[in-house]
Design a protein around this motif. Structure first.
Motif, mmCIF file in Angstrom:
data_model
loop_
_atom_site.group_PDB
_atom_site.id
_atom_site.type_symbol
_atom_site.label_atom_id
_atom_site.label_comp_id
_atom_site.label_asym_id
_atom_site.label_seq_id
_atom_site.Cartn_x
_atom_site.Cartn_y
_atom_site.Cartn_z
ATOM 1 N N HIS A 1 -6.824 0.540 -9.397
ATOM 2 C CA HIS A 1 -7.459 0.718 -8.094
ATOM 3 C C HIS A 1 -8.089 2.097 -7.983
ATOM 4 O O HIS A 1 -7.721 3.018 -8.717
ATOM 5 N N SER B 1 -0.959 -3.672 -2.163
ATOM 6 C CA SER B 1 -2.067 -3.142 -2.958
ATOM 7 C C SER B 1 -3.267 -4.074 -3.014
ATOM 8 O O SER B 1 -4.404 -3.619 -3.116
ATOM 9 N N HIS C 1 -8.336 -4.611 -9.296
ATOM 10 C CA HIS C 1 -8.363 -5.195 -7.956
ATOM 11 C C HIS C 1 -9.547 -6.154 -7.857
ATOM 12 O O HIS C 1 -9.428 -7.250 -7.302
ATOM 13 N N HIS D 1 -11.880 -6.556 -2.267
ATOM 14 C CA HIS D 1 -12.153 -5.241 -2.849
ATOM 15 C C HIS D 1 -12.667 -5.373 -4.282
ATOM 16 O O HIS D 1 -12.282 -6.296 -4.995
ATOM 17 N N ASP E 1 -12.750 -2.523 -6.443
ATOM 18 C CA ASP E 1 -12.370 -1.343 -7.219
ATOM 19 C C ASP E 1 -11.671 -1.748 -8.521
ATOM 20 O O ASP E 1 -11.140 -2.846 -8.599
HETATM 21 ZN ZN LIG Z 1 -7.725 -1.644 -4.727
#
Ligand SMILES: [Zn+2]
Length: 230
Positions: free
Chosen positions: A29, A76, A140, A151, A153
């Motif tokens: 991440h 997360s 992610h 997300h 990332d």
């Molecule tokens: Zn993330």
């Protein structure tokens, strides 16, 4: 191998317990926001806002802060990713260029020791995979395939190739004799010599011979059939 410098796992009380047997890989991440926030700054923000958590965060200085132990579910990613992955967050941004990532060598190398610890502990291959390719190192972004998150990332320019090599290096530190070779090459060179002349000089206590050359010399001296001194 210690995989963190600072341990805040007793302070992160949100999430919940899980069985280590469920674990399938590492998820990478970025924190977004200001990359200069520092490990403690990010952890403090997450603690007070209770907006998310990871297992380990790594900052620009290379500091590794453990937020949670592996047997604890973090906040997360989506649910499935939270359940079966261990999560590492860089204080970085998903919109970074490859050059911006490579400029943070200390952070990447520090994170590689964390991922190496996980890959060694759980016997996962140190390779980048999408979620269908687990076990391994995923993102992610890749967990969007499971739903529950949008997300992307650590971003399209994260240097997976460089990071994979750093993880592999951290898993197999090069022993001193024959420096510069990887672990398997080094053991081979100790036994039989390097294919590159002069790269592995042999052992001082064997008169500069490799293990094979020393055995051959001993057998020759003893007059054993077929042993030839080099
Ligand atoms: Zn993330």
């Amino acid at each position: 191998m210690t995989y963190y410098d600072v341990d805040w796992s007793s302070r992160f009380d949100f999430g919940g317990p899980r069985s280590l047997g469920m674990l399938r890989g590492v998820c990478l991440h970025t924190s977004e926001g200001n990359p200069n926030i520092g490990a403690e700054g990010l952890a403090n923000y997450q603690l007070t806002s209770r907006t998310g958590s990871y297992h380990v965060i790594v900052d620009l200085s290379g500091k590794r802060l453990r937020e949670n132990t592996d047997d604890w579910v973090t906040w997360s990613s989506g649910n499935k990713g939270n359940d079966i992955l261990v999560h590492l967050c860089f204080t970085a941004r998903a919109d970074w260029s490859r050059e911006q990532w490579l400029a943070q060598d200390r952070m990447l190398r520090a994170a590689a020791t964390v991922v190496a610890h996980w890959c060694s502990t759980y016997r996962w291959p140190a390779r980048s995979v999408n979620v269908a390719g687990l076990p391994g190192i995923t993102t992610h972004d890749a967990t969007r395939a499971w739903g529950g998150t949008d997300h992307t990332d650590p971003g399209p320019n994260f240097p997976h190739d460089v990071f994979e090599r750093m993880v592999a290096d951290a898993m197999n530190p090069t022993p001193t004799p024959g420096g510069g070779m990887n672990h398997d090459q080094d053991i081979r060179a100790q036994l039989t010599g390097s294919p590159n002349l002069g790269e592995y000089p042999g052992w001082p206590q064997l008169g500069g011979r490799t293990v094979v050359d020393a055995l051959a010399a001993i057998g020759h001296k003893l007059g054993i059939d077929g042993f030839e001194a080099k």
